[in-house]
Motif scaffolding. Structure first.
Motif, PDB file in Angstrom:
ATOM      1  N   SER A   6       0.837  -1.201   0.000  1.00 57.77           N
ATOM      2  CA  SER A   6       0.000   0.000   0.000  1.00 57.77           C
ATOM      3  C   SER A   6       0.873   1.254   0.000  1.00 57.77           C
ATOM      4  O   SER A   6       2.102   1.187   0.143  1.00 57.77           O
ATOM      5  CB  SER A   6      -0.949  -0.016   1.201  1.00 57.77           C
ATOM      6  N   VAL A   7       0.240   2.429  -0.117  1.00 60.33           N
ATOM      7  CA  VAL A   7       0.990   3.666  -0.351  1.00 60.33           C
ATOM      8  C   VAL A   7       1.855   4.095   0.836  1.00 60.33           C
ATOM      9  O   VAL A   7       2.809   4.858   0.668  1.00 60.33           O
ATOM     10  CB  VAL A   7       0.020   4.813  -0.712  1.00 60.33           C
ATOM     11  N   ASN A   8       1.549   3.599   2.031  1.00 60.22           N
ATOM     12  CA  ASN A   8       2.319   4.041   3.199  1.00 60.22           C
ATOM     13  C   ASN A   8       2.953   2.871   3.935  1.00 60.22           C
ATOM     14  O   ASN A   8       2.967   2.808   5.156  1.00 60.22           O
ATOM     15  CB  ASN A   8       1.451   4.872   4.143  1.00 60.22           C
ATOM     16  N   GLY A  17      14.932  -4.348   1.021  1.00 60.60           N
ATOM     17  CA  GLY A  17      14.001  -4.711  -0.033  1.00 60.60           C
ATOM     18  C   GLY A  17      12.759  -5.438   0.457  1.00 60.60           C
ATOM     19  O   GLY A  17      12.025  -6.013  -0.339  1.00 60.60           O
ATOM     20  N   LYS A  18      12.542  -5.398   1.791  1.00 60.33           N
ATOM     21  CA  LYS A  18      11.403  -6.110   2.366  1.00 60.33           C
ATOM     22  C   LYS A  18      10.520  -5.142   3.146  1.00 60.33           C
ATOM     23  O   LYS A  18      10.690  -4.962   4.358  1.00 60.33           O
ATOM     24  CB  LYS A  18      11.878  -7.235   3.288  1.00 60.33           C
ATOM     25  N   PRO A  19       9.574  -4.500   2.467  1.00 56.00           N
ATOM     26  CA  PRO A  19       8.681  -3.557   3.152  1.00 56.00           C
ATOM     27  C   PRO A  19       7.737  -4.294   4.084  1.00 56.00           C
ATOM     28  O   PRO A  19       7.518  -5.501   3.964  1.00 56.00           O
ATOM     29  CB  PRO A  19       7.923  -2.898   2.004  1.00 56.00           C
ATOM     30  N   GLY A  20       7.117  -3.535   5.033  1.00 62.32           N
ATOM     31  CA  GLY A  20       6.203  -4.168   5.966  1.00 62.32           C
ATOM     32  C   GLY A  20       5.301  -3.156   6.633  1.00 62.32           C
ATOM     33  O   GLY A  20       5.182  -2.002   6.194  1.00 62.32           O
ATOM     34  N   PHE A  21       4.678  -3.580   7.731  1.00 65.73           N
ATOM     35  CA  PHE A  21       3.728  -2.741   8.448  1.00 65.73           C
ATOM     36  C   PHE A  21       4.441  -1.877   9.493  1.00 65.73           C
ATOM     37  O   PHE A  21       5.455  -2.285  10.067  1.00 65.73           O
ATOM     38  CB  PHE A  21       2.677  -3.617   9.147  1.00 65.73           C
ATOM     39  N   TYR A  34      -1.613   1.068   5.494  1.00 66.02           N
ATOM     40  CA  TYR A  34      -2.948   0.646   5.093  1.00 66.02           C
ATOM     41  C   TYR A  34      -2.954  -0.843   4.706  1.00 66.02           C
ATOM     42  O   TYR A  34      -1.983  -1.357   4.142  1.00 66.02           O
ATOM     43  CB  TYR A  34      -3.432   1.432   3.869  1.00 66.02           C
ATOM     44  N   LEU A  35      -4.094  -1.504   4.985  1.00 59.46           N
ATOM     45  CA  LEU A  35      -4.344  -2.834   4.433  1.00 59.46           C
ATOM     46  C   LEU A  35      -4.967  -2.680   3.049  1.00 59.46           C
ATOM     47  O   LEU A  35      -5.663  -1.704   2.782  1.00 59.46           O
ATOM     48  CB  LEU A  35      -5.304  -3.621   5.325  1.00 59.46           C
ATOM     49  N   THR A  36      -4.725  -3.631   2.175  1.00 63.93           N
ATOM     50  CA  THR A  36      -5.346  -3.614   0.841  1.00 63.93           C
ATOM     51  C   THR A  36      -6.114  -4.915   0.620  1.00 63.93           C
ATOM     52  O   THR A  36      -5.724  -5.973   1.144  1.00 63.93           O
ATOM     53  CB  THR A  36      -4.285  -3.477  -0.273  1.00 63.93           C
TER      54      THR A  36
END
Length: 432
Positions: A6-8, A17-21, A34-36
């Motif tokens: 998601s955008v944020n 290289g491992k995005p998360g919450f 955000y959840l998608t």
């Protein structure tokens, strides 16, 4: 599987290289991640696939289905045994030249037996020894409906089986499904059967591929109305490694019992295989074979009205039981409900329609009288439908129509006045 995108999202929160919450509280004006729908659906299906492809059905009441699959001794032991057996087989083949020679000798022996068999058929050898999936063919008008071509219930050897609901009692209904997974065979299959004296029936075939994904829904037949008997024939195609689920429903009316039988046929059935691996599966829970199947009636789906009718949307509407010549109802009844102390008992019901213009002295005249059959449920309830022919009565002078129901334990003589029944006469007056 995929990571949240998601955008944020928080970049590199789980490593390079491992995005998360993240709650993003340290960033001014930035909301938490955000959840998608895409990510939630991905996670959901990853989990559901693990459960369903292990042969389980999702159970909303359970919170440990994953545990049951991946943490129980049965699953772990089965996996370990399968790996051990595979390693032993590979070792036997690769370790020595004699093992390979034994394998060749075995295949040659099978070929020799096949060549000299009294009824040789290449499909036997291809499927049993080499594991080849054999294409089947079927067509309406060409495929013969005979035992030799029947494959429903086929377990890879010599058995065949006809799905048979048995007799369904008056006012009863039976629905369910039969799963058909042909053993190392695919292609065209012919569903052929017969439905007798039913007021409603519906038969469909759902086809699934080797991954368990539904690929097609085939309508075989559907009917609703007065009593009918019907022969059904429909060709469906199963992909390699796939299966079919045959769904059915059949309803009996209130004066005749209903029954449905069907089987699956092909042009040239493979009669004998040595089952290795996948075999056919037939869920016969709702069927009996060559025996009567009296379905217990359950009238809980009907409202608690004494007189009522139904519209085209399947809704039921009450009609006043307190009616007379001066205050009739304006709708012909479709059903009458009653209750007795006799539980799960077969009844005879006299249904009479007549016309009347004056109350005293009465000029009542009988138009039609019929004897119907029905069965009380476990609580003594019974719901009986007014025959369709009686629902269509019209009169030239707009006389008042009178419908009378009388219930009996034994068949009554209705050539004259209706005999006294279990709980008297039930009358409703109608003027359209």
């Amino acid at each position: 599987m995929q990571r949240i995108d998601s955008v944020n999202v928080r970049p590199d929160v789980n490593g390079a290289g491992k995005p998360g919450f993240h709650d993003n509280a340290d960033l001014s004006g930035q909301d938490a991640t955000y959840l998608t729908p895409t990510w939630l659906n991905t996670v959901q299906e990853e989990i559901c696939n693990l459960i369903e492809k292990n042969g389980y059905t999702l159970n909303v009441a359970s919170r440990q289905q994953l545990y049951d699959i991946i943490a129980t001794n049965d699953s772990v032991t089965a996996l370990a045994e399968a790996m051990e057996n595979r390693l032993v087989q590979l070792q036997a083949v690769l370790a020595t030249k004699s093992a390979l020679e034994q394998g060749i000798s075995y295949v040659m022996s099978e070929l020799g037996q096949h060549k000299t068999a009294s009824n040789p058929h290449p499909q036997y050898l291809l499927a049993s020894t080499f594991g080849v999936h054999i294409p089947m063919t079927a067509a309406i008008g060409r495929t013969e409906i005979k035992d030799e071509n029947r494959v429903l219930g086929w377990n890879g050897q010599s058995s065949d089986w006809t799905a048979n609901t048995g007799e369904i009692t008056w006012g009863g209904s039976l629905s369910g499904s039969v799963e058909f997974t042909p053993y190392r065979a695919y292609g065209q299959f012919l569903l052929s059967g017969y439905i007798s004296t039913a007021t409603f029936f519906d038969v469909n075939v759902r086809v699934f591929n080797a991954e368990g994904i539904e690929t097609s829904l085939i309508k075989v037949t559907e009917y609703g109305g007065s009593y009918a008997s019907y022969g059904m024939n429909k060709v469906f195609e199963i992909p390699k490694g796939g299966k079919a689920v045959i769904e059915y429903r059949v309803d009996a009316g209130y004066s005749k019992r209903a029954q449905m039988t069907f089987s699956v046929y092909v042009d040239d059935r493979v009669k004998v295989f040595t089952p290795v691996g996948l075999t056919s599966v037939v869920d016969a829970t709702d069927f009996t074979e060559s025996t009567q199947n009296d379905v217990k009636s359950d009238y809980s789906s009907f409202p608690a009205f004494e007189w009522f009718y139904g519209d085209t949307n399947g809704q039921y509407f009450e009609l006043s039981a307190i009616s007379n010549m001066s205050d009739p109802v304006n709708k012909i009844p479709h059903y009458h409900r009653d209750k007795f102390t006799q539980l799960e008992k077969d009844l005879y019901i006299a249904v009479q329609a007549g016309k009347q213009t004056i109350e005293s002295p009465s000029d009542y005249a009988v138009i039609d009288t019929q004897i119907l059959r029905a069965r009380t449920d476990a609580e003594g309830n019974v719901v009986v439908a007014v025959p369709l022919s009686m629902r269509s009565i019209t009169t030239a002078n707009n006389e008042t129509l009178v419908y009378t129901f009388v219930y009996y334990l034994n068949e009554p003589d209705v050539t004259g006045a209706l005999p006294v029944g279990l709980d008297g006469e039930h009358k409703i007056y109608v003027r359209l």
